[in-house]
Scaffold this active site. Sequence first.
Site, PDB file in Angstrom:
ATOM      1  N   HIS A   1      39.077  18.163  27.399  1.00  0.00           N
ATOM      2  CA  HIS A   1      38.626  18.605  26.076  1.00  0.00           C
ATOM      3  C   HIS A   1      38.311  20.097  26.089  1.00  0.00           C
ATOM      4  CE1 HIS A   1      37.855  14.316  26.464  1.00  0.00           C
ATOM      5  NE2 HIS A   1      37.920  14.232  25.142  1.00  0.00           N
TER       6      HIS A   1
ATOM      7  N   GLU B   1      14.692   0.245  20.528  1.00  0.00           N
ATOM      8  CA  GLU B   1      15.026  -0.218  21.878  1.00  0.00           C
ATOM      9  C   GLU B   1      16.004   0.717  22.578  1.00  0.00           C
ATOM     10  OE1 GLU B   1      15.452  -2.112  19.148  1.00  0.00           O
ATOM     11  OE2 GLU B   1      13.861  -3.628  19.311  1.00  0.00           O
TER      12      GLU B   1
ATOM     13  N   HIS C   1      16.680 -15.080  18.396  1.00  0.00           N
ATOM     14  CA  HIS C   1      15.788 -14.489  19.395  1.00  0.00           C
ATOM     15  C   HIS C   1      15.943 -15.117  20.779  1.00  0.00           C
ATOM     16  CE1 HIS C   1      14.133 -12.580  15.957  1.00  0.00           C
ATOM     17  NE2 HIS C   1      13.070 -12.112  16.589  1.00  0.00           N
TER      18      HIS C   1
ATOM     19  N   HIS D   1      40.446  19.313  20.271  1.00  0.00           N
ATOM     20  CA  HIS D   1      39.316  18.495  20.724  1.00  0.00           C
ATOM     21  C   HIS D   1      39.556  17.892  22.108  1.00  0.00           C
ATOM     22  CE1 HIS D   1      36.293  15.283  20.890  1.00  0.00           C
ATOM     23  NE2 HIS D   1      37.295  14.575  21.385  1.00  0.00           N
TER      24      HIS D   1
END
Length: 682
Positions: free
Chosen positions: A46, A427, A489, A278
Amino acid sequence: MTEERLISPLKDPTQNQALQEATHQDMANAIRALAMDAVQKADSGHPGMPMGMADVATVLFTRFLKFDASHPDWPDRDRFVLSAGHGSMLLYALLYLTGYPEMELEELKNFRQLGSRTPGHPEYGHAPGIETTTGPLGQGLGNAVGMALAERLLNRRYGDEIVNHHTYCVAGDGCLMEGISHEAISLAGHLKLGRLIVLFDDNQISIDGPTSLSVSDDQIERFRASHWHTARVDGHDPEAIALAIENARAVTDRPSLIACRTIIGYGAPSKAGTAATHGAPLGDEEIKGAREKLHWRHQPFEVPKPILTGWRAAGTRHRAAYDSWAQAAKRLDAPSRAGLTDPIDDKVRAAILAAIAALKADFTREGAKLATRQSSQKVLEKLLPIVPGLIGGSADLAGSNGTLTKLSSVVKPGEFAGNYIHYGVREHGMAAAMNGLALHGGIVPYGGTFLVFSDYCRPSIRLSALMGQRVVYVMTHDSIGLGEDGPTHQPVEQLAALRAMPNLHVMRPADSIECAECWELALLAKNTPTILALTRQGLPVLRTAHTEENLTAKGAYVLIEAKGARDVTLIGTGSELALAVQAAKMLEGEGVRAAVISMPCVELFAAQDESYRNAVLGSAPRVAVEAAVGFGWERWLGADGAFIGMHGFGASAPAEDLYKHFGITAEAVAAAARELIDKTKR
Ligand SMILES: Cc1ncc(C[n+]2csc(CCOP(=O)(O)OP(=O)(O)O)c2C)c(N)n1
């Protein structure tokens, strides 16, 4: 950026002669040329991002970044995180130019080749100066938040003379589009991490084309909403960049964002400003044109001496600062000095072993039925006073995870005296920050959530494992045993998925004693992260005889040996080990000789030699019981074994009902054992 004085390298007294003589333009072009040439030679990579950010990086490394190339491990160095890891040639060029050890020109010529120090994306440990592994976009930003937090926590402990540095992070459009960036930005703003400065490569291009294809956020407003100081600059104007960094450094009660408007592939005659630069080599013609446009009339990989000398001078400009820091560090006592990098030295290690042994003896004596999340909390209460830099937290489940203890004190915005972080419902951001805390040195992070939400942290857990970082994930509510919250859960596939990850210890203790042993192993595994999969529900103590030895260390062991030659071997983990023990008792009443194996950590067991594994597993038929999917158990059961566990998602009901409903019972284990024994007799 006109309102304040301009910073000129000529006026900077810390600049030495060689650095003054090399022009900014030449120095930045050296980065551009090396990036073009290395990508061209590798025929992949890149070039666009390093070419676009060369000016910003040059200003940062020659005027601000506190580092000494010959002391890459200086604990008080500024951290430089290349979150946009695909632009790795920017970092490699900087490390080479400034004279870091082990980054010879040859390494740049071997960009992306097997065994080089210059892999496609920067990998922690491959060369000094690579602070973290980046490439999965946004992760570096999350790491930088953790590093900036580590700096403040350690500053509070050690004072300004020993810990007093910045964390700079280069992030691109991609990093800022990733969801993790929201969590990281929000957490950093909330905590007022004033030593964090993000340099946004605002080139408005990503792979598919202009960013307008997919995003129209006002990034400045977005950061501002999270209480960041912000600035916008022309990323090709060195004085504007310098002024923006200077201003950002002056803001100490908020992190800073500097949106640097750059042109991707700057200098490429026809491709600059387009996605074509890129992630592909520019091609010989375009590179030739870029050399002309940039007035860079040197051969591939050639950096003329005056320019290289200028860069090398940048690599030594903080030598005096390093020396005076080293003098101050000498005045620290040995444990404090060691604690700046690794808080667990031999003395702390011995203290951990003693504390865990004593706690195991207590647990055995008391014989109390505890959920392993509760045992874990009790273990933490013993560990916190003896492990410096043990920093806990949870993603808004402090009470549920048992991560917050009587000895925890909470870190507040701008106040860093505590040892506990309320990460909020973030999280992913928490896991990435914990990687940053660990990478910074001086900190042993642990953080909690529900095991099912390990999926929300998984990309960062993967990087903990890939980088070999000691991060402890306290993941509770580890099965259908959590009950009424239901299948959303209840983890069923997470244990198997986590066990599939290399260099990760997935530990599922069966009682308080194993829980203490797991914690000991987690803290002593310097180069491996650990998942502690802990229960919500109470579990009986199964280890009735106290042993000093850590039986979990071998991953699995014989908990109950059969009286005579084994007819069957029952294997259990975590909460289901008790079912295996009950089943063995039932079978014993029928004259069936069953051994019970506890397997709290599959990875550690797999690492034992064959003779130990064979001795534990035995040659009798095997039944395993675990309240999760059976994926992976084939290895331990063999072709003829039986698995009692989950075969689909769970359900919402009291835990006891669920175990019965899904057929995960001692009776089922005993029945499977009888069937296997019958089969082998037939
Ligand atoms: C999580 C993740 N998703 C996708 C990719 C693949 N990828 C690498 S770079 C990139 C585009 C990044 O755009 P930007 O940050 O603007 O970089 P620039 O084009 O400016 O170099 C993508 C999608 C990745 N590396 N990580």
